[in-house]
Design an enzyme around this catalytic site. Sequence first.
Site, mmCIF file in Angstrom:
data_model
loop_
_atom_site.group_PDB
_atom_site.id
_atom_site.type_symbol
_atom_site.label_atom_id
_atom_site.label_comp_id
_atom_site.label_asym_id
_atom_site.label_seq_id
_atom_site.Cartn_x
_atom_site.Cartn_y
_atom_site.Cartn_z
ATOM 1 N N HIS A 20 -21.026 39.195 -13.391
ATOM 2 C CA HIS A 20 -19.565 39.978 -12.778
ATOM 3 C C HIS A 20 -20.053 41.635 -12.852
ATOM 4 C CE1 HIS A 20 -16.671 36.807 -11.912
ATOM 5 N NE2 HIS A 20 -17.605 36.160 -12.578
ATOM 6 N N ASP A 116 -12.753 43.923 -9.816
ATOM 7 C CA ASP A 116 -13.216 42.729 -9.823
ATOM 8 C C ASP A 116 -11.825 41.728 -9.461
ATOM 9 O OD1 ASP A 116 -13.716 39.592 -10.775
ATOM 10 O OD2 ASP A 116 -15.577 40.556 -11.260
ATOM 11 N N ALA A 332 -36.590 34.880 -15.472
ATOM 12 C CA ALA A 332 -37.400 35.065 -14.271
ATOM 13 C C ALA A 332 -36.817 35.917 -13.328
ATOM 14 C CB ALA A 332 -37.489 33.559 -13.692
ATOM 15 N N HIS A 349 -27.197 25.215 -11.340
ATOM 16 C CA HIS A 349 -25.937 25.138 -11.825
ATOM 17 C C HIS A 349 -24.932 25.319 -10.634
ATOM 18 C CE1 HIS A 349 -26.093 29.350 -12.149
ATOM 19 N NE2 HIS A 349 -24.719 29.612 -12.913
ATOM 20 N N ASN A 353 -24.163 33.257 -7.172
ATOM 21 C CA ASN A 353 -25.267 34.082 -6.870
ATOM 22 C C ASN A 353 -26.547 33.298 -6.545
ATOM 23 O OD1 ASN A 353 -24.061 36.622 -7.200
ATOM 24 N ND2 ASN A 353 -23.614 36.080 -9.142
ATOM 25 N N GLY A 372 -15.605 25.785 -13.351
ATOM 26 C CA GLY A 372 -15.303 27.174 -12.553
ATOM 27 C C GLY A 372 -15.533 26.692 -11.168
#
Length: 455
Positions: A20, A116, A332, A349, A353, A372
Amino acid sequence: GNGGVRNRHVAVFAFPFASHPQLLLTLVQRLAAATPTVVFSFFSTERTNRGLFSERGCDNILRYDVSDGLPEGYVLPGKLHEDINYFLAVAEKEFKRGVQVAEKDVGMKINCLVVDAFLWFSADLAEELKVPWVALWTAGACSLSAHIYTDLIREKYAELKGSAGLNDEIVDLIPGFTSIRLGDLPSGVILGDLDSPFATMPHRMGRTLTKATAVLINSFQELDPGLTKNLSSMCNNFLNIGPFNLVSSPSKQDEFSCITWLDNQKPGSVAYISFGTKFSPPPHELVALAEALEATKTPFLWSINKDSERHFPLGFLETTTANGLGKIVPWAPQVQVLEHVAIGVFVTHSGWNSVLESIGAGVPMICRPFIGDQPINTWMVERVWGIGVRIEGGNFTKLGTCHALEQVLSADASSKGRKERIGALKDHAHKAVGPNGSSIQNFNTLVGVVTGATL
Ligand code: U2F
Protein backbone atom coordinates in the site's frame (compact mmCIF):
# COMPACT_ATOMS: atom_id res chain seq x y z
CA GLY A 1 12.08 26.22 -12.35
CA ASN A 2 9.42 27.99 -10.38
CA GLY A 3 11.92 29.93 -8.29
CA GLY A 4 11.03 27.87 -5.24
CA VAL A 5 7.49 29.24 -5.13
CA ARG A 6 5.25 26.95 -3.13
CA ASN A 7 1.60 27.78 -3.13
CA ARG A 8 -0.27 24.67 -1.97
CA HIS A 9 0.15 22.01 0.67
CA VAL A 10 -1.26 18.50 0.29
CA ALA A 11 -1.24 15.97 3.14
CA VAL A 12 -0.94 12.31 2.15
CA PHE A 13 -1.92 9.49 4.54
CA ALA A 14 -0.59 5.98 3.86
CA PHE A 15 -1.98 2.67 5.07
CA PRO A 16 1.37 1.25 6.19
CA PHE A 17 1.00 -2.43 5.21
CA ALA A 18 1.95 -4.71 2.29
CA SER A 19 2.37 -2.84 -0.99
CA HIS A 20 0.00 0.00 0.00
CA PRO A 21 2.47 2.78 0.98
CA GLN A 22 4.70 2.12 -2.04
CA LEU A 23 1.77 2.50 -4.39
CA LEU A 24 0.59 5.72 -2.77
CA LEU A 25 4.09 7.16 -2.92
CA THR A 26 4.29 6.27 -6.60
CA LEU A 27 1.12 8.30 -7.15
CA VAL A 28 2.47 11.21 -5.09
CA GLN A 29 5.69 11.21 -7.09
CA ARG A 30 3.69 11.50 -10.28
CA LEU A 31 1.63 14.30 -8.81
CA ALA A 32 4.70 16.07 -7.43
CA ALA A 33 6.34 15.99 -10.84
CA ALA A 34 3.19 17.41 -12.45
CA THR A 35 2.71 20.14 -9.83
CA PRO A 36 6.10 21.56 -8.81
CA THR A 37 4.60 24.36 -6.74
CA VAL A 38 2.67 21.98 -4.49
CA VAL A 39 4.28 20.63 -1.32
CA PHE A 40 3.30 17.08 -0.37
CA SER A 41 3.61 15.96 3.25
CA PHE A 42 3.68 12.15 3.21
CA PHE A 43 2.68 10.36 6.43
CA SER A 44 3.46 6.73 7.13
CA THR A 45 5.09 4.68 9.89
CA GLU A 46 8.81 4.96 10.54
CA ARG A 47 9.33 1.37 9.41
CA THR A 48 7.72 1.83 5.99
CA ASN A 49 9.05 5.35 5.42
CA ARG A 50 12.58 4.15 6.08
CA GLY A 51 12.33 1.77 3.10
CA LEU A 52 10.39 4.16 0.88
CA PHE A 53 12.58 7.21 1.22
CA SER A 54 15.95 5.47 1.22
CA GLU A 55 16.67 5.74 -2.49
CA ARG A 56 14.39 8.41 -3.82
CA GLY A 57 14.52 12.08 -3.11
CA CYS A 58 12.02 14.58 -4.39
CA ASP A 59 12.12 18.25 -3.57
CA ASN A 60 8.47 18.74 -2.96
CA ILE A 61 7.71 15.53 -1.02
CA LEU A 62 8.36 15.71 2.71
CA ARG A 63 8.55 12.62 4.88
CA TYR A 64 6.62 12.44 8.15
CA ASP A 65 6.60 9.45 10.50
CA VAL A 66 3.53 8.49 12.52
CA SER A 67 3.37 5.89 15.29
CA ASP A 68 2.53 2.27 14.50
CA GLY A 69 0.58 2.11 17.77
CA LEU A 70 2.61 -0.80 19.15
CA PRO A 71 3.36 -0.68 22.88
CA GLU A 72 7.04 0.06 23.62
CA GLY A 73 9.19 -3.03 23.02
CA TYR A 74 6.19 -5.12 21.95
CA VAL A 75 6.92 -8.07 19.68
CA LEU A 76 4.09 -9.04 17.34
CA PRO A 77 3.11 -12.68 17.74
CA GLY A 78 2.48 -12.85 14.01
CA LYS A 79 -1.29 -13.10 14.29
CA LEU A 80 -3.08 -11.95 11.16
CA HIS A 81 -4.04 -8.28 11.20
CA GLU A 82 -2.85 -7.67 14.74
CA ASP A 83 -0.39 -5.05 13.52
CA ILE A 84 -3.17 -3.44 11.51
CA ASN A 85 -5.46 -3.26 14.51
CA TYR A 86 -2.77 -1.63 16.65
CA PHE A 87 -2.16 0.94 13.95
CA LEU A 88 -5.84 1.69 13.39
CA ALA A 89 -6.33 2.30 17.11
CA VAL A 90 -4.01 5.33 16.98
CA ALA A 91 -4.17 6.32 13.30
CA GLU A 92 -6.77 9.09 13.42
CA LYS A 93 -5.12 10.84 16.34
CA GLU A 94 -1.64 10.40 14.85
CA PHE A 95 -2.53 11.81 11.42
CA LYS A 96 -4.30 14.76 12.99
CA ARG A 97 -1.32 15.57 15.17
CA GLY A 98 1.01 15.08 12.20
CA VAL A 99 -0.93 17.54 10.07
CA GLN A 100 -0.45 20.24 12.70
CA VAL A 101 3.28 19.59 12.75
CA ALA A 102 3.53 19.67 8.96
CA GLU A 103 1.48 22.87 8.70
CA LYS A 104 3.91 24.54 11.10
CA ASP A 105 7.00 23.18 9.31
CA VAL A 106 5.86 24.13 5.85
CA GLY A 107 4.23 27.34 6.95
CA MET A 108 1.11 26.58 4.96
CA LYS A 109 -2.29 25.19 5.86
CA ILE A 110 -3.34 21.93 4.23
CA ASN A 111 -5.29 22.48 0.99
CA CYS A 112 -6.14 18.88 0.15
CA LEU A 113 -6.01 15.38 1.68
CA VAL A 114 -4.92 12.43 -0.45
CA VAL A 115 -5.33 9.14 1.42
CA ASP A 116 -5.38 5.38 1.11
CA ALA A 117 -9.09 4.59 0.92
CA PHE A 118 -8.81 2.23 3.90
CA LEU A 119 -8.35 5.37 6.03
CA TRP A 120 -12.01 6.27 5.60
CA PHE A 121 -12.13 8.17 8.89
CA SER A 122 -9.88 10.88 7.45
CA ALA A 123 -12.96 12.16 5.57
CA ASP A 124 -13.93 13.86 8.85
CA LEU A 125 -10.61 15.65 9.05
CA ALA A 126 -11.01 16.88 5.46
CA GLU A 127 -14.43 18.18 6.33
CA GLU A 128 -13.07 19.88 9.44
CA LEU A 129 -10.29 21.50 7.41
CA LYS A 130 -12.76 22.27 4.60
CA VAL A 131 -10.49 20.71 1.96
CA PRO A 132 -11.07 18.13 -0.81
CA TRP A 133 -10.79 14.49 0.27
CA VAL A 134 -9.18 12.28 -2.38
CA ALA A 135 -9.06 8.53 -1.73
CA LEU A 136 -6.95 5.94 -3.53
CA TRP A 137 -8.32 2.40 -3.70
CA THR A 138 -5.25 0.27 -4.32
CA ALA A 139 -7.15 -2.70 -5.73
CA GLY A 140 -9.70 -3.34 -8.47
CA ALA A 141 -13.14 -2.03 -9.38
CA CYS A 142 -14.51 -5.49 -8.53
CA SER A 143 -13.53 -5.44 -4.85
CA LEU A 144 -14.34 -1.75 -4.52
CA SER A 145 -17.86 -2.44 -5.79
CA ALA A 146 -18.27 -5.21 -3.22
CA HIS A 147 -17.38 -2.77 -0.42
CA ILE A 148 -19.65 -0.03 -1.72
CA TYR A 149 -22.55 -2.50 -1.97
CA THR A 150 -21.90 -4.27 1.34
CA ASP A 151 -25.14 -3.08 2.97
CA LEU A 152 -27.20 -4.20 0.00
CA ILE A 153 -25.47 -7.59 -0.16
CA ARG A 154 -25.96 -8.21 3.55
CA GLU A 155 -29.61 -7.22 3.36
CA LYS A 156 -30.27 -9.65 0.54
CA TYR A 157 -28.06 -12.58 1.47
CA ALA A 158 -27.14 -12.46 5.16
CA GLU A 159 -29.41 -15.42 5.84
CA LEU A 160 -27.26 -17.57 3.57
CA LYS A 161 -24.22 -17.07 5.77
CA GLY A 162 -22.71 -20.43 6.64
CA SER A 163 -24.85 -22.34 4.15
CA ALA A 164 -23.70 -24.04 0.99
CA GLY A 165 -25.72 -21.57 -1.09
CA LEU A 166 -23.07 -19.01 -0.38
CA ASN A 167 -20.90 -20.57 -3.00
CA ASP A 168 -23.44 -20.48 -5.78
CA GLU A 169 -23.36 -17.93 -8.48
CA ILE A 170 -25.62 -14.96 -7.98
CA VAL A 171 -26.75 -13.02 -11.00
CA ASP A 172 -27.30 -9.26 -11.14
CA LEU A 173 -26.40 -8.58 -7.55
CA ILE A 174 -24.16 -5.58 -8.18
CA PRO A 175 -24.69 -3.28 -11.17
CA GLY A 176 -21.91 -3.92 -13.66
CA PHE A 177 -21.40 -7.52 -12.52
CA THR A 178 -23.23 -10.08 -14.60
CA SER A 179 -22.61 -12.75 -11.99
CA ILE A 180 -20.66 -13.26 -8.82
CA ARG A 181 -19.99 -16.01 -6.28
CA LEU A 182 -20.83 -14.80 -2.78
CA GLY A 183 -18.05 -17.03 -1.49
CA ASP A 184 -15.56 -14.93 -3.47
CA LEU A 185 -16.59 -11.59 -2.02
CA PRO A 186 -13.86 -10.01 0.15
CA SER A 187 -13.77 -11.27 3.71
CA GLY A 188 -15.86 -9.02 5.91
CA VAL A 189 -18.52 -8.25 3.31
CA ILE A 190 -20.68 -11.24 4.13
CA LEU A 191 -18.14 -13.88 5.19
CA GLY A 192 -16.05 -14.07 8.32
CA ASP A 193 -16.34 -12.02 11.48
CA LEU A 194 -18.31 -8.98 10.38
CA ASP A 195 -17.55 -7.12 13.62
CA SER A 196 -13.77 -7.41 13.47
CA PRO A 197 -11.92 -4.14 12.85
CA PHE A 198 -10.75 -5.49 9.52
CA ALA A 199 -14.36 -6.03 8.42
CA THR A 200 -15.75 -2.76 9.73
CA MET A 201 -12.95 -0.76 8.09
CA PRO A 202 -13.82 -1.58 4.44
CA HIS A 203 -17.53 -1.45 5.28
CA ARG A 204 -17.29 2.09 6.65
CA MET A 205 -14.98 2.91 3.78
CA GLY A 206 -17.61 1.81 1.25
CA ARG A 207 -20.18 4.08 2.88
CA THR A 208 -17.79 7.03 3.04
CA LEU A 209 -16.22 6.91 -0.42
CA THR A 210 -19.37 8.14 -2.09
CA LYS A 211 -18.72 11.48 -0.33
CA ALA A 212 -15.13 11.83 -1.57
CA THR A 213 -14.11 14.64 -3.92
CA ALA A 214 -12.39 12.02 -6.03
CA VAL A 215 -11.94 8.24 -5.86
CA LEU A 216 -8.81 6.97 -7.56
CA ILE A 217 -8.16 3.43 -8.61
CA ASN A 218 -5.07 1.64 -9.86
CA SER A 219 -6.70 0.24 -12.97
CA PHE A 220 -7.79 1.25 -16.46
CA GLN A 221 -11.42 1.76 -17.37
CA GLU A 222 -11.33 -0.50 -20.43
CA LEU A 223 -10.73 -3.47 -18.12
CA ASP A 224 -14.10 -3.09 -16.38
CA PRO A 225 -16.32 -0.79 -18.44
CA GLY A 226 -19.54 -1.88 -16.70
CA LEU A 227 -18.18 -1.51 -13.19
CA THR A 228 -16.54 1.80 -14.08
CA LYS A 229 -19.79 3.18 -15.43
CA ASN A 230 -21.64 2.23 -12.29
CA LEU A 231 -18.96 3.48 -9.89
CA SER A 232 -18.86 6.75 -11.81
CA SER A 233 -22.53 7.17 -11.05
CA MET A 234 -21.96 6.42 -7.34
CA CYS A 235 -18.81 8.52 -6.72
CA ASN A 236 -17.59 12.00 -7.62
CA ASN A 237 -14.66 11.93 -10.03
CA PHE A 238 -14.22 8.16 -10.11
CA LEU A 239 -10.87 8.01 -11.86
CA ASN A 240 -9.03 4.98 -13.23
CA ILE A 241 -5.42 6.23 -13.34
CA GLY A 242 -3.45 3.00 -13.81
CA PRO A 243 -1.91 0.58 -14.28
CA PHE A 244 0.72 2.26 -12.10
CA ASN A 245 3.32 -0.30 -13.12
CA LEU A 246 3.09 0.94 -16.73
CA VAL A 247 3.35 4.60 -15.79
CA SER A 248 6.23 4.71 -13.36
CA SER A 249 9.43 2.89 -14.15
CA PRO A 250 10.00 0.21 -11.52
CA SER A 251 13.43 -0.27 -9.98
CA LYS A 252 15.63 -2.19 -12.37
CA GLN A 253 17.59 -3.98 -9.67
CA ASP A 254 18.11 -7.68 -10.29
CA GLU A 255 20.14 -8.69 -7.27
CA PHE A 256 19.65 -12.41 -7.86
CA SER A 257 20.19 -12.44 -11.65
CA CYS A 258 16.66 -13.58 -12.52
CA ILE A 259 16.76 -11.96 -15.95
CA THR A 260 20.04 -13.61 -16.93
CA TRP A 261 18.58 -16.96 -15.90
CA LEU A 262 15.42 -16.29 -17.94
CA ASP A 263 17.52 -15.33 -20.97
CA ASN A 264 18.55 -18.99 -21.17
CA GLN A 265 15.01 -20.40 -21.12
CA LYS A 266 12.67 -21.21 -24.01
CA PRO A 267 9.99 -18.61 -24.87
CA GLY A 268 6.72 -19.10 -23.01
CA SER A 269 8.03 -22.03 -20.98
CA VAL A 270 8.68 -20.73 -17.47
CA ALA A 271 6.28 -20.57 -14.51
CA TYR A 272 6.95 -17.50 -12.38
CA ILE A 273 5.75 -18.06 -8.82
CA SER A 274 5.15 -15.40 -6.19
CA PHE A 275 2.55 -14.81 -3.51
CA GLY A 276 3.13 -11.11 -2.94
CA THR A 277 4.59 -9.28 -0.02
CA LYS A 278 2.86 -11.02 2.88
CA PHE A 279 1.55 -14.43 1.92
CA SER A 280 2.80 -17.98 1.70
CA PRO A 281 0.80 -21.17 1.17
CA PRO A 282 0.89 -23.63 4.10
CA PRO A 283 3.82 -26.13 4.05
CA HIS A 284 1.90 -29.05 2.54
CA GLU A 285 0.83 -26.86 -0.37
CA LEU A 286 4.38 -25.68 -0.98
CA VAL A 287 5.33 -29.35 -1.17
CA ALA A 288 2.49 -30.12 -3.60
CA LEU A 289 3.47 -27.20 -5.84
CA ALA A 290 7.13 -28.22 -5.78
CA GLU A 291 6.23 -31.82 -6.67
CA ALA A 292 3.99 -30.69 -9.52
CA LEU A 293 6.78 -28.56 -11.01
CA GLU A 294 9.14 -31.51 -10.95
CA ALA A 295 6.57 -33.99 -12.25
CA THR A 296 5.62 -31.77 -15.19
CA LYS A 297 9.25 -30.66 -15.70
CA THR A 298 8.09 -27.07 -15.79
CA PRO A 299 10.99 -24.61 -15.62
CA PHE A 300 10.28 -22.20 -12.79
CA LEU A 301 11.41 -18.98 -11.18
CA TRP A 302 10.14 -18.88 -7.62
CA SER A 303 10.24 -15.80 -5.41
CA ILE A 304 9.93 -17.08 -1.86
CA ASN A 305 11.16 -15.80 1.48
CA LYS A 306 14.09 -17.66 3.03
CA ASP A 307 11.97 -18.77 5.95
CA SER A 308 9.57 -20.79 3.77
CA GLU A 309 12.29 -22.65 1.88
CA ARG A 310 12.66 -25.15 4.71
CA HIS A 311 9.23 -26.54 3.86
CA PHE A 312 10.34 -27.72 0.42
CA PRO A 313 10.56 -31.48 -0.12
CA LEU A 314 13.97 -32.91 0.81
CA GLY A 315 16.49 -32.21 -1.94
CA PHE A 316 14.07 -30.14 -4.05
CA LEU A 317 16.05 -26.93 -3.85
CA GLU A 318 19.41 -28.61 -4.48
CA THR A 319 18.20 -30.87 -7.28
CA THR A 320 16.22 -28.33 -9.27
CA THR A 321 18.95 -25.73 -8.90
CA ALA A 322 21.62 -28.22 -9.99
CA ASN A 323 19.73 -29.62 -12.98
CA GLY A 324 18.69 -26.13 -14.05
CA LEU A 325 14.94 -26.74 -13.84
CA GLY A 326 14.39 -23.94 -11.42
CA LYS A 327 15.67 -20.82 -9.79
CA ILE A 328 14.64 -19.88 -6.28
CA VAL A 329 15.13 -16.32 -5.08
CA PRO A 330 14.03 -14.27 -2.06
CA TRP A 331 12.91 -11.39 -4.30
CA ALA A 332 12.47 -10.90 -8.05
CA PRO A 333 12.07 -7.76 -10.16
CA GLN A 334 8.55 -8.94 -10.87
CA VAL A 335 7.50 -6.43 -13.51
CA GLN A 336 10.57 -7.13 -15.67
CA VAL A 337 10.31 -10.84 -14.99
CA LEU A 338 6.70 -10.97 -16.22
CA GLU A 339 7.67 -9.01 -19.34
CA HIS A 340 10.37 -11.54 -20.23
CA VAL A 341 9.53 -13.73 -23.27
CA ALA A 342 10.50 -16.88 -21.37
CA ILE A 343 7.54 -16.54 -18.98
CA GLY A 344 4.53 -18.71 -19.84
CA VAL A 345 2.43 -18.50 -16.70
CA PHE A 346 2.25 -16.61 -13.42
CA VAL A 347 1.33 -18.64 -10.34
CA THR A 348 -0.06 -15.93 -8.06
CA HIS A 349 -2.14 -15.16 -4.97
CA SER A 350 -4.05 -12.65 -7.13
CA GLY A 351 -3.00 -9.58 -5.20
CA TRP A 352 -4.20 -6.66 -7.29
CA ASN A 353 -0.75 -5.42 -8.28
CA SER A 354 0.27 -8.88 -9.39
CA VAL A 355 -2.86 -9.28 -11.49
CA LEU A 356 -2.33 -5.88 -13.15
CA GLU A 357 1.33 -6.58 -13.78
CA SER A 358 0.44 -9.91 -15.37
CA ILE A 359 -2.12 -8.19 -17.59
CA GLY A 360 0.39 -5.47 -18.48
CA ALA A 361 2.77 -8.19 -19.65
CA GLY A 362 0.11 -10.43 -21.23
CA VAL A 363 0.90 -13.46 -19.06
CA PRO A 364 -1.97 -15.84 -18.14
CA MET A 365 -2.35 -16.81 -14.49
CA ILE A 366 -2.87 -19.73 -12.15
CA CYS A 367 -4.53 -18.28 -9.07
CA ARG A 368 -4.32 -19.46 -5.50
CA PRO A 369 -6.12 -16.69 -3.55
CA PHE A 370 -5.85 -16.32 0.23
CA ILE A 371 -7.89 -13.48 1.67
CA GLY A 372 -9.31 -10.02 1.11
CA ASP A 373 -9.83 -9.10 -2.52
CA GLN A 374 -7.81 -12.06 -3.82
CA PRO A 375 -10.78 -14.45 -4.31
CA ILE A 376 -12.82 -11.87 -6.23
CA ASN A 377 -9.77 -10.96 -8.33
CA THR A 378 -9.46 -14.66 -9.12
CA TRP A 379 -13.12 -14.76 -10.11
CA MET A 380 -12.50 -11.93 -12.54
CA VAL A 381 -9.38 -13.55 -13.96
CA GLU A 382 -11.04 -16.89 -14.58
CA ARG A 383 -14.69 -16.16 -15.16
CA VAL A 384 -15.03 -12.57 -16.35
CA TRP A 385 -11.84 -11.82 -18.28
CA GLY A 386 -10.99 -15.45 -19.11
CA ILE A 387 -7.25 -14.95 -18.69
CA GLY A 388 -6.34 -17.61 -16.16
CA VAL A 389 -7.55 -20.44 -13.97
CA ARG A 390 -8.22 -20.91 -10.29
CA ILE A 391 -6.37 -23.81 -8.78
CA GLU A 392 -8.79 -26.74 -8.37
CA GLY A 393 -10.33 -26.83 -4.92
CA GLY A 394 -8.75 -23.50 -4.04
CA ASN A 395 -5.40 -24.88 -2.88
CA PHE A 396 -2.37 -26.65 -4.27
CA THR A 397 -2.50 -30.42 -4.57
CA LYS A 398 0.05 -32.22 -6.70
CA LEU A 399 -2.57 -33.43 -9.17
CA GLY A 400 -4.53 -30.18 -9.38
CA THR A 401 -1.35 -28.21 -9.89
CA CYS A 402 -0.03 -30.54 -12.61
CA HIS A 403 -3.37 -30.13 -14.31
CA ALA A 404 -3.37 -26.35 -14.07
CA LEU A 405 0.21 -26.07 -15.37
CA GLU A 406 -0.55 -28.34 -18.31
CA GLN A 407 -3.77 -26.48 -19.06
CA VAL A 408 -2.25 -23.01 -19.12
CA LEU A 409 1.08 -23.92 -20.74
CA SER A 410 -0.47 -26.11 -23.44
CA ALA A 411 -1.05 -25.00 -27.01
CA ASP A 412 -4.71 -26.05 -27.13
CA ALA A 413 -7.64 -23.84 -28.08
CA SER A 414 -8.63 -22.76 -24.58
CA SER A 415 -5.04 -21.85 -23.79
CA LYS A 416 -4.85 -19.86 -27.02
CA GLY A 417 -8.10 -18.13 -26.14
CA ARG A 418 -6.70 -17.12 -22.77
CA LYS A 419 -3.59 -15.69 -24.41
CA GLU A 420 -5.60 -13.77 -26.99
CA ARG A 421 -7.86 -12.26 -24.37
CA ILE A 422 -5.00 -11.22 -22.12
CA GLY A 423 -3.16 -9.87 -25.16
CA ALA A 424 -6.13 -7.65 -25.96
CA LEU A 425 -6.30 -6.40 -22.37
CA LYS A 426 -2.58 -5.76 -22.43
CA ASP A 427 -3.07 -3.51 -25.49
CA HIS A 428 -5.88 -1.62 -23.75
CA ALA A 429 -3.70 -1.17 -20.66
CA HIS A 430 -0.83 0.27 -22.67
CA LYS A 431 -3.16 2.55 -24.66
CA ALA A 432 -4.76 3.81 -21.44
CA VAL A 433 -1.42 5.22 -20.28
CA GLY A 434 -0.28 6.32 -23.74
CA PRO A 435 -0.82 9.73 -25.38
CA ASN A 436 -4.40 10.86 -24.77
CA GLY A 437 -5.15 7.55 -23.07
CA SER A 438 -8.07 7.33 -20.65
CA SER A 439 -5.85 6.99 -17.57
CA ILE A 440 -3.78 10.01 -18.60
CA GLN A 441 -6.89 12.12 -19.07
CA ASN A 442 -8.15 10.96 -15.68
CA PHE A 443 -4.81 11.84 -14.12
CA ASN A 444 -5.10 15.36 -15.54
CA THR A 445 -8.50 15.65 -13.91
CA LEU A 446 -6.87 14.61 -10.65
CA VAL A 447 -4.17 17.26 -11.05
CA GLY A 448 -7.00 19.77 -11.37
CA VAL A 449 -8.51 18.58 -8.10
CA VAL A 450 -5.20 18.65 -6.24
CA THR A 451 -4.21 22.09 -7.49
CA GLY A 452 -7.66 23.48 -6.83
CA ALA A 453 -8.30 24.24 -10.50
CA THR A 454 -11.37 22.00 -10.66
CA LEU A 455 -13.66 20.66 -7.99
C1 U2F B 1 -1.92 -6.70 -0.80
O1 U2F B 1 -1.15 -7.47 -1.71
P1 U2F B 1 0.39 -7.79 -1.78
O2 U2F B 1 1.14 -6.54 -1.54
O3 U2F B 1 0.78 -8.97 -0.99
O4 U2F B 1 0.49 -8.30 -3.33
P2 U2F B 1 0.37 -7.52 -4.70
O5 U2F B 1 -0.75 -6.56 -4.73
O6 U2F B 1 0.36 -8.57 -5.73
O7 U2F B 1 1.72 -6.70 -4.77
C2 U2F B 1 2.96 -7.30 -4.65
C3 U2F B 1 3.97 -6.35 -5.26
O8 U2F B 1 5.28 -6.78 -4.90
C4 U2F B 1 6.07 -6.94 -6.05
C5 U2F B 1 5.10 -7.17 -7.19
C6 U2F B 1 3.90 -6.35 -6.78
O9 U2F B 1 4.02 -5.02 -7.26
O10 U2F B 1 5.67 -6.76 -8.42
N1 U2F B 1 6.98 -8.08 -5.90
C7 U2F B 1 8.21 -8.02 -6.48
O11 U2F B 1 8.56 -7.04 -7.13
N2 U2F B 1 9.08 -9.08 -6.33
C8 U2F B 1 8.75 -10.20 -5.64
O12 U2F B 1 9.58 -11.10 -5.55
C9 U2F B 1 7.45 -10.26 -5.05
C10 U2F B 1 6.60 -9.20 -5.20
C11 U2F B 1 -3.14 -7.52 -0.50
F1 U2F B 1 -2.75 -8.67 0.12
C12 U2F B 1 -3.89 -7.82 -1.78
O13 U2F B 1 -5.01 -8.62 -1.51
C13 U2F B 1 -4.29 -6.51 -2.46
O14 U2F B 1 -4.89 -6.78 -3.69
C14 U2F B 1 -3.05 -5.64 -2.64
C15 U2F B 1 -3.40 -4.29 -3.22
O15 U2F B 1 -4.23 -3.58 -2.33
O16 U2F B 1 -2.34 -5.48 -1.42
